[in-house]
Scaffold this motif. Sequence first.
Motif, mmCIF file in Angstrom:
data_model
loop_
_atom_site.group_PDB
_atom_site.id
_atom_site.type_symbol
_atom_site.label_atom_id
_atom_site.label_comp_id
_atom_site.label_asym_id
_atom_site.label_seq_id
_atom_site.Cartn_x
_atom_site.Cartn_y
_atom_site.Cartn_z
ATOM 1 N N VAL A 130 50.790 46.789 44.035
ATOM 2 C CA VAL A 130 50.272 46.928 42.674
ATOM 3 C C VAL A 130 50.267 45.555 42.003
ATOM 4 C CG1 VAL A 130 50.634 47.986 40.413
ATOM 5 C CG2 VAL A 130 51.102 49.297 42.491
ATOM 6 N N PHE A 131 49.122 45.205 41.399
ATOM 7 C CA PHE A 131 48.962 43.889 40.765
ATOM 8 C C PHE A 131 48.196 44.030 39.455
ATOM 9 C CE2 PHE A 131 49.174 43.303 45.339
ATOM 10 C CZ PHE A 131 50.085 42.273 45.477
ATOM 11 N N GLN A 132 48.409 43.070 38.578
ATOM 12 C CA GLN A 132 47.658 42.991 37.327
ATOM 13 C C GLN A 132 46.571 41.928 37.491
ATOM 14 O OE1 GLN A 132 48.770 45.018 34.758
ATOM 15 N NE2 GLN A 132 47.084 44.561 33.384
ATOM 16 N N ILE A 133 45.315 42.326 37.375
ATOM 17 C CA ILE A 133 44.199 41.387 37.442
ATOM 18 C C ILE A 133 43.494 41.420 36.102
ATOM 19 C CG2 ILE A 133 41.998 40.873 38.545
ATOM 20 C CD1 ILE A 133 43.181 41.855 41.145
ATOM 21 N N ASP A 134 43.581 40.303 35.387
ATOM 22 C CA ASP A 134 43.165 40.256 33.991
ATOM 23 C C ASP A 134 43.908 41.372 33.246
ATOM 24 O OD1 ASP A 134 41.644 38.039 34.600
ATOM 25 O OD2 ASP A 134 39.802 39.178 34.881
ATOM 26 N N ASN A 135 43.226 42.311 32.650
ATOM 27 C CA ASN A 135 43.932 43.381 31.922
ATOM 28 C C ASN A 135 43.880 44.712 32.663
ATOM 29 O OD1 ASN A 135 41.202 43.742 31.567
ATOM 30 N ND2 ASN A 135 41.390 44.588 29.499
ATOM 31 N N ILE A 136 43.612 44.663 33.966
ATOM 32 C CA ILE A 136 43.454 45.893 34.759
ATOM 33 C C ILE A 136 44.529 45.946 35.841
ATOM 34 C CG2 ILE A 136 41.916 47.135 36.331
ATOM 35 C CD1 ILE A 136 39.571 45.849 34.787
ATOM 36 N N LYS A 137 45.204 47.087 35.931
ATOM 37 C CA LYS A 137 46.206 47.274 36.976
ATOM 38 C C LYS A 137 45.511 47.839 38.218
ATOM 39 C CE LYS A 137 50.453 48.436 35.930
ATOM 40 N NZ LYS A 137 51.702 49.190 35.607
ATOM 41 N N VAL A 138 45.635 47.117 39.325
ATOM 42 C CA VAL A 138 44.956 47.508 40.555
ATOM 43 C C VAL A 138 45.972 47.731 41.667
ATOM 44 C CG1 VAL A 138 42.918 46.166 39.891
ATOM 45 C CG2 VAL A 138 44.576 45.170 41.471
ATOM 46 N N GLY A 139 45.563 48.534 42.645
ATOM 47 C CA GLY A 139 46.393 48.781 43.815
ATOM 48 C C GLY A 139 45.600 48.545 45.084
ATOM 49 N N PHE A 140 46.323 48.324 46.180
ATOM 50 C CA PHE A 140 45.693 48.127 47.488
ATOM 51 C C PHE A 140 46.304 49.080 48.503
ATOM 52 C CE2 PHE A 140 45.045 44.149 45.278
ATOM 53 C CZ PHE A 140 43.739 43.834 45.583
ATOM 54 N N SER A 158 52.268 54.630 38.922
ATOM 55 C CA SER A 158 52.369 53.260 38.414
ATOM 56 C C SER A 158 51.236 52.916 37.449
ATOM 57 C CB SER A 158 52.364 52.267 39.584
ATOM 58 O OG SER A 158 53.490 52.442 40.403
ATOM 59 N N ASP A 159 50.433 53.924 37.074
ATOM 60 C CA ASP A 159 49.322 53.749 36.115
ATOM 61 C C ASP A 159 48.222 52.839 36.644
ATOM 62 O OD1 ASP A 159 50.438 55.400 34.095
ATOM 63 O OD2 ASP A 159 51.725 53.745 33.445
ATOM 64 N N VAL A 160 48.026 52.836 37.953
ATOM 65 C CA VAL A 160 46.920 52.078 38.535
ATOM 66 C C VAL A 160 45.613 52.790 38.216
ATOM 67 C CG1 VAL A 160 45.831 51.448 40.730
ATOM 68 C CG2 VAL A 160 48.264 50.999 40.371
ATOM 69 N N GLU A 161 44.614 52.033 37.771
ATOM 70 C CA GLU A 161 43.326 52.651 37.450
ATOM 71 C C GLU A 161 42.243 52.329 38.469
ATOM 72 O OE1 GLU A 161 40.724 50.414 34.397
ATOM 73 O OE2 GLU A 161 42.739 50.273 33.540
ATOM 74 N N LEU A 162 42.488 51.337 39.330
ATOM 75 C CA LEU A 162 41.500 50.930 40.319
ATOM 76 C C LEU A 162 42.205 50.596 41.624
ATOM 77 C CD1 LEU A 162 38.656 50.007 41.228
ATOM 78 C CD2 LEU A 162 39.119 47.799 40.136
ATOM 79 N N CYS A 163 41.804 51.266 42.702
ATOM 80 C CA CYS A 163 42.418 51.036 44.013
ATOM 81 C C CYS A 163 41.364 50.559 45.007
ATOM 82 C CB CYS A 163 43.065 52.317 44.541
ATOM 83 S SG CYS A 163 43.752 52.144 46.205
ATOM 84 N N PHE A 164 41.704 49.503 45.749
ATOM 85 C CA PHE A 164 40.862 49.022 46.838
ATOM 86 C C PHE A 164 41.471 49.475 48.169
ATOM 87 C CE2 PHE A 164 40.111 45.944 43.429
ATOM 88 C CZ PHE A 164 38.730 45.901 43.403
ATOM 89 N N VAL A 165 40.624 50.000 49.046
ATOM 90 C CA VAL A 165 41.076 50.432 50.375
ATOM 91 C C VAL A 165 40.312 49.633 51.425
ATOM 92 C CG1 VAL A 165 41.464 52.371 51.925
ATOM 93 C CG2 VAL A 165 41.445 52.754 49.451
ATOM 94 N N SER A 166 41.047 48.856 52.216
ATOM 95 C CA SER A 166 40.439 48.017 53.256
ATOM 96 C C SER A 166 40.583 48.684 54.616
ATOM 97 C CB SER A 166 41.110 46.635 53.281
ATOM 98 O OG SER A 166 40.783 45.896 52.131
ATOM 99 N N PHE A 167 39.472 48.819 55.311
ATOM 100 C CA PHE A 167 39.440 49.482 56.617
ATOM 101 C C PHE A 167 39.023 48.521 57.729
ATOM 102 C CE2 PHE A 167 38.517 53.040 53.734
ATOM 103 C CZ PHE A 167 39.236 54.094 54.282
#
Length: 262
Positions: A130-140, A158-167
């Motif tokens: 989980v990371f903060q990128i600008d004002n958006i909390k993202v997950g991987f 953790s209140d993540v609003e955007l998740c990236f999934v790498s395949f």
Amino acid sequence: MKVGVFQFPGSSDINENYKYIAKAITEAAKNQVRILVFHECAACGYPPVETPAIKNIDYEFLGSVIKKIQLLAKENDMYIALGTIRKESSEYYNSIVLINPEGDIMGDYDKRILWGWDLDNYTKGSKQGVFQIDNIKVGFRICYEVKFPESFRELFKSDVELCFVSFCDVLENDSIDRYNIIKSALVTRALENTMNVISVNSISKYQTAPTAVIDFNGIIIDEAPRNQECLLIYDYKSPTINFKTMGQIQNSLELLGIDRYI
């Protein structure tokens, strides 16, 4: 925030991978992409599908290539999430390394749910991703983890609003059934967690997972053409939570035993 994901044919040729990655960064910068995400093991190839043996990878050269990508991140004022293998002493981690616009590695996420080839090659990770990128909390999350709702429930909590999934989910023979099953799993992870999900996959063989943008309602907003090199760009905006969505979030919190109200 403009986000980008780039699908290309990953391989054991680290220099060739770098050429694809550098080209994607240049194109993404022209389109003012803020964060660019690559597939699982994009920098070095996924063993044994794209590279034959994890111990035969030239980690010194791989490290020098990652430093070049760090410089590109700085030159283009861009976050870059790079799939790679991290080597620590005698242990190897299937990792997403997150580079910030200053060119520094701000953190990494190591794949935690391992089976098959992953167990043969990697040590299980322990970080939350989980990371903060600008004002958006993202997950991987990475590949196989999409099959486990619990892994994404952690992001929800953790209140993540955007998740990236790498395949790196590819096969020698095409399987549209597998492709659709994994796409359905991505849709479900987005819907059940009221979370936007963006995936990216290698195209080294037949793709059996999509490169796609899925919103928090489970709607597929965009999808890259299968098995073709593509930079997919999405102008992401934090969602407006309406009454219906508020009810879904609140009930999820209660079912998880979390005493919190939005």
